[in-house]
Design a protein around this motif. Structure first.
Motif, PDB file in Angstrom:
ATOM      1  N   LEU A  61       0.854  -1.183   0.000  1.00  0.00           N
ATOM      2  CA  LEU A  61       0.000   0.000   0.000  1.00  0.00           C
ATOM      3  C   LEU A  61       0.890   1.232   0.000  1.00  0.00           C
ATOM      4  O   LEU A  61       1.697   1.429   0.913  1.00  0.00           O
ATOM      5  N   LEU A  62       0.771   2.053  -1.041  1.00  0.00           N
ATOM      6  CA  LEU A  62       1.532   3.291  -1.141  1.00  0.00           C
ATOM      7  C   LEU A  62       0.639   4.445  -0.696  1.00  0.00           C
ATOM      8  O   LEU A  62      -0.456   4.628  -1.230  1.00  0.00           O
ATOM      9  N   ILE A  63       1.104   5.225   0.287  1.00  0.00           N
ATOM     10  CA  ILE A  63       0.337   6.369   0.760  1.00  0.00           C
ATOM     11  C   ILE A  63       1.255   7.581   0.854  1.00  0.00           C
ATOM     12  O   ILE A  63       2.467   7.449   0.969  1.00  0.00           O
ATOM     13  N   GLY A  64       0.672   8.740   0.787  1.00  0.00           N
ATOM     14  CA  GLY A  64       1.442   9.972   0.891  1.00  0.00           C
ATOM     15  C   GLY A  64       1.732  10.574  -0.472  1.00  0.00           C
ATOM     16  O   GLY A  64       1.632   9.909  -1.500  1.00  0.00           O
ATOM     17  N   GLY A  65       2.095  11.834  -0.485  1.00  0.00           N
ATOM     18  CA  GLY A  65       2.316  12.570  -1.720  1.00  0.00           C
ATOM     19  C   GLY A  65       3.385  11.980  -2.606  1.00  0.00           C
ATOM     20  O   GLY A  65       3.229  11.889  -3.824  1.00  0.00           O
ATOM     21  N   GLY A  66       4.501  11.557  -2.012  1.00  0.00           N
ATOM     22  CA  GLY A  66       5.599  11.009  -2.802  1.00  0.00           C
ATOM     23  C   GLY A  66       5.267   9.707  -3.486  1.00  0.00           C
ATOM     24  O   GLY A  66       5.892   9.347  -4.487  1.00  0.00           O
ATOM     25  N   SER A  67       4.276   8.998  -2.982  1.00  0.00           N
ATOM     26  CA  SER A  67       3.945   7.700  -3.565  1.00  0.00           C
ATOM     27  C   SER A  67       3.295   7.823  -4.940  1.00  0.00           C
ATOM     28  O   SER A  67       3.176   6.836  -5.654  1.00  0.00           O
ATOM     29  N   SER A  68       2.901   9.028  -5.338  1.00  0.00           N
ATOM     30  CA  SER A  68       2.316   9.211  -6.667  1.00  0.00           C
ATOM     31  C   SER A  68       3.375   9.520  -7.725  1.00  0.00           C
ATOM     32  O   SER A  68       3.062   9.640  -8.901  1.00  0.00           O
ATOM     33  N   ILE A  69       4.639   9.607  -7.322  1.00  0.00           N
ATOM     34  CA  ILE A  69       5.726   9.865  -8.270  1.00  0.00           C
ATOM     35  C   ILE A  69       5.998   8.574  -9.047  1.00  0.00           C
ATOM     36  O   ILE A  69       6.282   7.536  -8.444  1.00  0.00           O
ATOM     37  N   PRO A  70       5.903   8.632 -10.373  1.00  0.00           N
ATOM     38  CA  PRO A  70       6.078   7.414 -11.179  1.00  0.00           C
ATOM     39  C   PRO A  70       7.390   6.676 -10.917  1.00  0.00           C
ATOM     40  O   PRO A  70       7.408   5.443 -10.915  1.00  0.00           O
ATOM     41  N   LYS A  71       8.479   7.370 -10.693  1.00  0.00           N
ATOM     42  CA  LYS A  71       9.773   6.720 -10.444  1.00  0.00           C
ATOM     43  C   LYS A  71       9.719   5.899  -9.150  1.00  0.00           C
ATOM     44  O   LYS A  71      10.237   4.783  -9.086  1.00  0.00           O
ATOM     45  N   ILE A  72       9.090   6.422  -8.132  1.00  0.00           N
ATOM     46  CA  ILE A  72       8.952   5.698  -6.859  1.00  0.00           C
ATOM     47  C   ILE A  72       8.073   4.462  -7.067  1.00  0.00           C
ATOM     48  O   ILE A  72       8.390   3.376  -6.585  1.00  0.00           O
ATOM     49  N   GLN A  73       6.993   4.615  -7.808  1.00  0.00           N
ATOM     50  CA  GLN A  73       6.132   3.472  -8.090  1.00  0.00           C
ATOM     51  C   GLN A  73       6.898   2.386  -8.840  1.00  0.00           C
ATOM     52  O   GLN A  73       6.754   1.202  -8.540  1.00  0.00           O
ATOM     53  N   SER A  74       7.725   2.814  -9.773  1.00  0.00           N
ATOM     54  CA  SER A  74       8.530   1.857 -10.547  1.00  0.00           C
ATOM     55  C   SER A  74       9.505   1.093  -9.654  1.00  0.00           C
ATOM     56  O   SER A  74       9.659  -0.131  -9.784  1.00  0.00           O
ATOM     57  N   VAL A  75      10.157   1.793  -8.742  1.00  0.00           N
ATOM     58  CA  VAL A  75      11.109   1.146  -7.825  1.00  0.00           C
ATOM     59  C   VAL A  75      10.382   0.147  -6.929  1.00  0.00           C
ATOM     60  O   VAL A  75      10.860  -0.968  -6.709  1.00  0.00           O
ATOM     61  N   ILE A  76       9.219   0.520  -6.419  1.00  0.00           N
ATOM     62  CA  ILE A  76       8.429  -0.386  -5.568  1.00  0.00           C
ATOM     63  C   ILE A  76       8.009  -1.617  -6.361  1.00  0.00           C
ATOM     64  O   ILE A  76       8.073  -2.744  -5.860  1.00  0.00           O
ATOM     65  N   GLU A  77       7.579  -1.410  -7.600  1.00  0.00           N
ATOM     66  CA  GLU A  77       7.174  -2.544  -8.438  1.00  0.00           C
ATOM     67  C   GLU A  77       8.352  -3.484  -8.708  1.00  0.00           C
ATOM     68  O   GLU A  77       8.176  -4.689  -8.805  1.00  0.00           O
ATOM     69  N   GLN A  78       9.565  -2.940  -8.801  1.00  0.00           N
ATOM     70  CA  GLN A  78      10.752  -3.778  -8.991  1.00  0.00           C
ATOM     71  C   GLN A  78      11.118  -4.527  -7.707  1.00  0.00           C
ATOM     72  O   GLN A  78      11.582  -5.660  -7.766  1.00  0.00           O
ATOM     73  N   LEU A  79      10.910  -3.878  -6.551  1.00  0.00           N
ATOM     74  CA  LEU A  79      11.193  -4.543  -5.274  1.00  0.00           C
ATOM     75  C   LEU A  79      10.226  -5.687  -5.009  1.00  0.00           C
ATOM     76  O   LEU A  79      10.597  -6.697  -4.418  1.00  0.00           O
ATOM     77  N   PHE A  80       8.978  -5.485  -5.406  1.00  0.00           N
ATOM     78  CA  PHE A  80       7.924  -6.463  -5.141  1.00  0.00           C
ATOM     79  C   PHE A  80       7.289  -6.924  -6.455  1.00  0.00           C
ATOM     80  O   PHE A  80       6.111  -6.657  -6.713  1.00  0.00           O
TER      81      PHE A  80
END
Length: 87
Positions: A61-80
């Motif tokens: 579950l991604l929450i908070g303003g920074g979690s909508s940054i595409p680069k952060i989403q991409s890194v999370i998707e690579q981790l999991f």
């Protein structure tokens, strides 16, 4: 966060001088890359120190303003990979 270019304005940034500028996504990600990498490394370290495998996680579950940054989403998707990511 999904825009290609963001406008920035700061009234009276220094000594009464206003600032107006813009930044594109590539530059933003370049400037923030060390912070994003640090967060990713911290996540891996947290899991290792608590003897938890990344595969033990079913959903993220991604929450908070920074979690909508595409680069952060991409890194999370690579981790999991192959996990349900709730944005």
């Amino acid at each position: 966060s999904n825009a290609v270019i963001a406008q920035c304005s700061v009234d009276s940034l220094y000594d009464g001088t206003d600032f107006h500028g813009s930044i594109n996504r590539t530059a933003f990600e370049m400037y923030c890359n060390h912070l994003i990498t640090k967060c990713s490394d911290s996540t891996n370290e947290l899991f290792k120190s608590n003897n938890i495998e990344l595969n033990d996680i079913d959903e993220v579950l991604l929450i908070g303003g920074g979690s909508s940054i595409p680069k952060i989403q991409s890194v999370i998707e690579q981790l999991f990979p192959q996990k349900k990511i709730h944005k």
